[in-house]
Structure formats: C-alpha cells, structure tokens
Design a protein around this motif. Structure first.
Motif, PDB file in Angstrom:
ATOM      1  N   THR A  97       0.831  -1.203   0.000  1.00 31.15           N
ATOM      2  CA  THR A  97       0.000   0.000   0.000  1.00 31.15           C
ATOM      3  C   THR A  97       0.867   1.256   0.000  1.00 31.15           C
ATOM      4  O   THR A  97       0.607   2.198  -0.748  1.00 31.15           O
ATOM      5  N   ALA A  98       1.905   1.260   0.849  1.00 29.63           N
ATOM      6  CA  ALA A  98       2.780   2.427   0.929  1.00 29.63           C
ATOM      7  C   ALA A  98       3.477   2.663  -0.405  1.00 29.63           C
ATOM      8  O   ALA A  98       3.632   3.803  -0.843  1.00 29.63           O
ATOM      9  N   ILE A 242       7.970   5.885   4.256  1.00 29.96           N
ATOM     10  CA  ILE A 242       8.295   5.352   5.587  1.00 29.96           C
ATOM     11  C   ILE A 242       7.151   5.554   6.583  1.00 29.96           C
ATOM     12  O   ILE A 242       6.724   4.592   7.223  1.00 29.96           O
ATOM     13  N   PRO A 243       6.609   6.780   6.721  1.00 27.16           N
ATOM     14  CA  PRO A 243       5.473   6.895   7.652  1.00 27.16           C
ATOM     15  C   PRO A 243       4.253   6.108   7.182  1.00 27.16           C
ATOM     16  O   PRO A 243       3.494   5.609   8.004  1.00 27.16           O
ATOM     17  N   ALA A 244       4.079   5.991   5.850  1.00 21.80           N
ATOM     18  CA  ALA A 244       2.896   5.282   5.337  1.00 21.80           C
ATOM     19  C   ALA A 244       2.932   3.805   5.708  1.00 21.80           C
ATOM     20  O   ALA A 244       1.894   3.204   5.967  1.00 21.80           O
ATOM     21  N   VAL A 245       4.134   3.201   5.761  1.00 21.41           N
ATOM     22  CA  VAL A 245       4.236   1.787   6.137  1.00 21.41           C
ATOM     23  C   VAL A 245       3.687   1.576   7.552  1.00 21.41           C
ATOM     24  O   VAL A 245       3.002   0.599   7.830  1.00 21.41           O
ATOM     25  N   GLY A 246       3.969   2.522   8.446  1.00 23.62           N
ATOM     26  CA  GLY A 246       3.515   2.364   9.825  1.00 23.62           C
ATOM     27  C   GLY A 246       2.196   3.046  10.117  1.00 23.62           C
ATOM     28  O   GLY A 246       1.814   3.164  11.272  1.00 23.62           O
ATOM     29  N   PRO A 293      15.443   2.233   3.826  1.00 23.18           N
ATOM     30  CA  PRO A 293      14.886   3.534   3.439  1.00 23.18           C
ATOM     31  C   PRO A 293      15.277   4.667   4.381  1.00 23.18           C
ATOM     32  O   PRO A 293      15.559   5.774   3.924  1.00 23.18           O
ATOM     33  N   ILE A 294      15.325   4.395   5.695  1.00 23.42           N
ATOM     34  CA  ILE A 294      15.656   5.471   6.643  1.00 23.42           C
ATOM     35  C   ILE A 294      17.096   5.942   6.445  1.00 23.42           C
ATOM     36  O   ILE A 294      17.378   7.141   6.411  1.00 23.42           O
ATOM     37  N   VAL A 295      18.029   4.984   6.257  1.00 26.29           N
ATOM     38  CA  VAL A 295      19.430   5.353   6.036  1.00 26.29           C
ATOM     39  C   VAL A 295      19.563   6.142   4.730  1.00 26.29           C
ATOM     40  O   VAL A 295      20.281   7.139   4.653  1.00 26.29           O
TER      41      VAL A 295
ATOM     42  N   MET B 111      10.211   8.591  11.124  1.00 26.58           N
ATOM     43  CA  MET B 111       9.905   7.434  11.966  1.00 26.58           C
ATOM     44  C   MET B 111       8.386   7.226  12.082  1.00 26.58           C
ATOM     45  O   MET B 111       7.668   8.165  12.414  1.00 26.58           O
ATOM     46  N   PRO B 112       7.906   6.001  11.773  1.00 22.81           N
ATOM     47  CA  PRO B 112       6.467   5.756  11.954  1.00 22.81           C
ATOM     48  C   PRO B 112       6.039   6.056  13.386  1.00 22.81           C
ATOM     49  O   PRO B 112       6.743   5.714  14.342  1.00 22.81           O
ATOM     50  N   GLU B 113       4.880   6.718  13.505  1.00 27.02           N
ATOM     51  CA  GLU B 113       4.443   7.199  14.821  1.00 27.02           C
ATOM     52  C   GLU B 113       4.224   6.070  15.811  1.00 27.02           C
ATOM     53  O   GLU B 113       4.476   6.238  17.004  1.00 27.02           O
ATOM     54  N   VAL B 114       3.731   4.908  15.323  1.00 26.40           N
ATOM     55  CA  VAL B 114       3.468   3.823  16.274  1.00 26.40           C
ATOM     56  C   VAL B 114       4.759   3.381  16.953  1.00 26.40           C
ATOM     57  O   VAL B 114       4.756   3.026  18.128  1.00 26.40           O
ATOM     58  N   ILE B 115       5.892   3.416  16.222  1.00 25.47           N
ATOM     59  CA  ILE B 115       7.170   3.000  16.809  1.00 25.47           C
ATOM     60  C   ILE B 115       7.626   4.030  17.842  1.00 25.47           C
ATOM     61  O   ILE B 115       7.999   3.687  18.973  1.00 25.47           O
TER      62      ILE B 115
END
Lengths: 306, 282
Positions: A97-98, A242-246, A293-295, B111-115
């Motif tokens: 989805t992300a 990255i935020p979309a994954v979480g 992705p974060i790095v 950073m994803p908010e849930v983490i």
C-alpha cells in the motif's frame, strides 16, 4: 569558530570556550539520546521478554536469584510473528500500500512541483502556501473528510445515483482503494515540498544550454531535469513511504477487514490484547524493514543539513 | 514571453488538478458543517446548530485547552533544542558524536508514529520503575514526547536558514573580540528569527495534530483534542466534527493569509532596498 581565530586569546579563555562548546553540543545530544535512542533499546529488550499478567505486562530479562544471575532471552515473540500468517500478510499489505501510494504521490506531485518552480516569483510563494496549508490543519480531520465522501451514502455515490449513472452504491469505503486515496491525500504536500525545493534551486542556464545544443524538451527533461531533481525525488518518496508503512489512522478509519496494515496490527496488539512483548517485536521487525529507506533518507538529508 | 505561452501545459494542468484534489474534500467538510440534518451527507437546509452544540461540548472544550497548553510548551522547548542542534551541526565543524546527532535529528522526521509512541511509553514505564517518575503519565509525558519529535523539524528549518546566512558577519564580530555566546545572541539570533518563528509555528501545529504518540504516552488523566476527535470519528461521521473542522481550517487559513501578507511586504521592501542600493552604487 576556527582555532586560528581563537589562538590570539589567553589560554584560560580558550579553555572556557572549549567547555562551553562541549556543553552546547551535549544539550541536544543528551536529550535525543535519552528520549529517542534509549527507547529503541527498551523496545528491543521488551521484545525479548515474556508476556506476563503483571504491571507492566512483561517478565524480567535479568533476575538475580540463588546467588546466580539468570538471563531470560526469549525469541518466542519473533517466532510467533513468523508462525502466524496474519503478521506476514500485514507487513506485506503495508509495504504494498505504501509503495502504491508513494508512486501515486510522485506521479501527481512531480508535475505540480515542476509547474510551481516555473511560475513567476509572486505566484511561487502563494502556490507553496496553498500546497502546504492543508498539512497545517489537521491530519485526522482530513482523513475524516474522505469518510463522508466515499461511504455508501456518501457524496460520490449520491452524486452518481442522482445522475442516474449507477443504481446501487459503489462500495469504496473500507477498501484498499480508500486507504490508498487517504494516504495520497494526507502525504501529498510532503512529496511536493522537497521536489519544489530541488526544482526551484536548479540552474536554468543548464536547460537553456541543452535547448541551444538542439536537445528536445522531453530529452532535456530526462537527461537534465530528472537527474538534477533526484535528491528531491528520494527525500519526497521517503517522507511518504516510511510513515505510510507504519500508518495507523488511515487504515483504521478508511480501511476494512481485508486491508491489513502493520501499524494497525501493532496498535491492536498493544491496546486491545495488551501484549507488549509482541507489539515490541512487531515494532523491531518494522524498524528492520525500514532501515534501508531510513538510512537512504538520512544520507540525502544530512547533505542538506551541513 | 515564453512563460505566458507555456502557461497551459501538462504540468500546469496537473497543478490545478492537484490543488482541487487537496481542497475539494475540505470544502465539502465546511459546506456540510452548515447542514441542518444529522446525516452528514443529506442536505436539509442551512443551519448553525452544530456550532452551538460544539461549544456546549465540555469534553471537546477541555481537550482543546489541554492540547493548546501542551503544544505551546512543546513548541517553545522544541525551538530551543532544535536551534541549538541546528547551530551545532552547521557551525561547529567536526566533533565527536556528530554523525549520531545528525542521525537522531533526521530520523524522527520519517519514523512511523506507532514505533515512536511505543518506544517512548516503554521508556516512561521503565523510568517510573527505576526512579519513581513519572508516576502518572499525562501532560508532562506528552510534552516530552512532542518536544522530542518537534525539535527535529525545528532543527531542519533553522539549519536551512543558517546555511543561507552569511557566515562572515559572525566571524567579523568574533575577530573584533565578541565572545561566542554574545555573538550568537546579538548577531546570529536576530538574523535567524524568521526561521525560529516558522519553526515554532510548525512545531505548534505538529503537536496539536498528533494522535498516535499522545495516545501511547498519555495516561487516563490527559485527553488531547485529537484523542477526543478520534474516538468520536471512529463511530462514524458527525456534523459536530464538521463544525470543529471548519473552525480549524478557518484559523489556519487566516494565519496563512497573514503570513503571506507579511512575507510579500518584506519581499517588496527588500526589493526596493536592493534597487536603491544599486542606484547609489552608480
């Protein structure tokens, strides 16, 4: 503050400045270590502990009993994630989805940023504010707006039925489609902003040179504009992906039972099942997935910071 | 000339479509906040009753007050921390821990908010076990959490400004004997004030907007506005929330308009000053 500039001062003063310099560095370093880095170590620790009916609901990792130190390292939570297909499906659903939403943001956001960068100086500021304004209102309320638009008796269905185009309402709410639209809508400004920043900084004489040398518009775009805006593409895509994954709010409000996403699963493990160790293991695996992705994002961003 | 000819091309069309996509849902929210019917999507005439109900809702009003206080203190602290971080990274050259610092400044942006929420909660629980503080989670823990992620945004905004500013003015002051601290407060700070204001406002809106992190680190005592809105929205659409959304959109739009007005005025002033300087040069 180069050493050469300071060498003319007396030694005691230099020493004081060195001390001050260290204190200034320490302030953000200590705060962020305590409230950003250390918490991740705790997530790792709890993910290796056993769930317990206690407050807080997990067992100890180290225990000193019978004059020996017992270490309880429990990989059970990670094995549990692998054994239940729900979690793997949720990770896959989130990444898929992300990815789709990021691609959609890029396809819509790039031309927008391009047009903004080409506008006259007076328009540029206004357009920039217009694109950013929605993100300053409220994330929750912007997602909520789509509930009224996509639901079975929502705006789109009422419109289509009123026009006589369909008889029964289209099911759009609680689908993959709704979640994707929600993510694109919520994160589009974060894609446009870095793209615009890179495109507007671009040296226009390069484009003129290319056109003077007989390059056609599309060719110039692919060979000059696109590579020069690569930093913006990476930064924007990572700010969305990255935020979309979480993401939790969007699948919770717009998704349904068939739109599994890991942020929502983690939330439910934590708040509904109160299984802190499994929630921590879910977070660790998500972090591992997002490490590359974060790095990547950090490398582009730190170039900007210095 | 070329510019006017190129006005109706693909990217301009996409820009217009993109802006429509961004604004139509918000327009729908605003229009239906004036709907007389309880069903959000069926129009039953103009009414302002939902605004009345909104202002009688004690739970929402007290949540607004809680959120505003947290956002004010979090934004203020984030500006201090973020500015120091930005200054250290742009002006201090190399030092030990620089890579760690710059990673910890950029990572919260994505950073994803849930983490973030989960990890901070675990920290507070552990701290309470070891030191006895925080015994109750609530406004203080939310303040710390918001300060941490907001200071990352402030640092990026301020660092961008610091990179633009001419470093030589600061160096000149130091060469003339101004100590570093004084140089910072009398030279650097006035120059970067617009970035500090922008960073503060950004941090303020981010803190006001956060649902996920606050939900993790909050206790039973403190309910922020997004938490109250979320529990209401979960039950389905409600015209009272539309009224609240309209007020938020109105406030942000007015603030943006004001910012636009001031930015344009200062730009015109700067342009005039530059022209004058050019005239005197001749």
């Amino acid at each position: 503050m180069k050493p050469s500039r300071l060498s003319a001062r007396p030694a005691t003063m230099l020493k004081r400045w060195q001390l001050g310099r260290r204190a200034v560095i320490a302030l953000p370093l200590v705060w962020l270590t305590l409230f950003f880095l250390l918490p991740f170590a705790l997530v790792l620790k709890i993910s290796l502990s056993e769930a317990a009916i206690a407050i807080p609901p997990y067992g100890p990792l180290l225990e000193y009993a019978d004059q020996t130190l017992h270490v309880f390292l429990n990989l059970g939570n990670y094995l549990f994630l692998l054994s239940d297909s729900l979690y793997i499906a949720a990770y896959w659903g989130s990444v898929k989805t992300a990815f789709i939403a990021t691609a959609a943001c890029l396809l819509l956001g790039y031309p927008m940023a391009y047009a903004m960068a080409r506008a006259s100086a007076r328009w540029q500021l206004l357009l920039l504010l217009l694109v950013m304004l929605p993100s300053w209102t409220s994330f929750l309320i912007r997602v909520y707006a789509w509930m009224g638009i996509l639901s079975n008796n929502g705006l789109i269905n009422n419109l289509l039925i009123g026009l006589g185009l369909i008889d029964t309402p289209l099911r759009m709410m609680n689908t993959q489609f709704a979640v994707t639209i929600g993510i694109v809508y919520a994160y589009l400004p974060f894609m446009v902003l870095p793209l615009y920043a890179h495109l507007t900084r671009m040296d226009n004489s390069l484009l003129e040179a290319a056109s003077d040398l007989g390059s056609r518009k599309l060719n110039t775009f692919i060979k000059v504009t696109l590579p020069l805006s690569m930093g913006g593409i990476v930064a924007g895509s990572m700010l969305v992906f990255i935020p979309a994954v979480g993401e939790f709010v969007i699948p919770e409000l717009l998704g349904g039972p068939d739109t599994l996403m890991i942020g929502k699963v983690l939330w439910e493990e934590f708040f509904l099942n109160r299984d802190w160790p499994v929630a921590s293991a879910l977070a660790m695996v998500m972090l591992l997935l997002l490490l590359v992705p974060i790095v990547w994002f950090h490398r582009y961003q730190s170039r900007e910071l210095e | 000339m070329m510019r006017t000819l190129r006005r109706f091309n693909f990217s301009t069309v996409m820009l217009v479509l993109g802006l429509l996509f961004l604004y139509l849902p918000m327009v729908v929210l605003v229009v239906y906040s004036f709907n007389a019917s309880k069903l959000v999507t069926v129009w039953a005439g103009f009414s302002t009753q939902w605004y009345g109900e909104l202002f009688r809702d004690q739970q929402i009003l007290s949540a607004v007050w809680t959120s505003l206080r947290i956002a004010f203190f979090a934004a203020s602290m984030a500006v201090c921390l973020g500015t120091v971080a930005a200054f250290v990274m742009t002006r201090f050259g190399h030092f030990r821990g620089k890579t760690a610092l710059s990673s910890m400044v950029t990572a919260p942006l994505v950073m994803p908010e849930v983490i973030t929420g989960l990890s901070l909660l675990l920290l507070f629980v552990q701290m309470a076990q070891i030191t006895g503080w925080p015994a109750d989670r609530g406004m203080a823990t939310i303040w710390i959490a918001h300060t941490t992620f907001c200071s990352a945004y402030v640092a990026v905004v301020v660092a961008a400004r610091l990179r633009e500013v001419d470093h030589s003015i600061e160096e000149a002051a130091m060469d003339l004997g101004s100590p570093p601290l004084k140089t910072f407060f009398s030279i650097t700070l006035p120059i970067i004030t617009p970035a500090l204001v922008a960073g503060w406002l950004l941090a303020f809106t981010l803190s006001l907007d956060d649902l996920v992190i606050a939900s993790f680190v909050s206790g039973p005592g403190a309910n922020t506005l997004p938490m109250v809105v979320f529990s209401s929205v979960r039950m389905g659409v409600s015209p009272k929330i539309n009224a609240l959304a309209t007020l938020i959109i109105l406030t942000v739009s007015l603030a943006t308009l004001l910012a636009w007005f001031f930015m344009r005025r200062s730009e015109t002033k700067r342009g005039a000053a530059l022209q004058e300087a050019a005239l005197h040069d001749d």
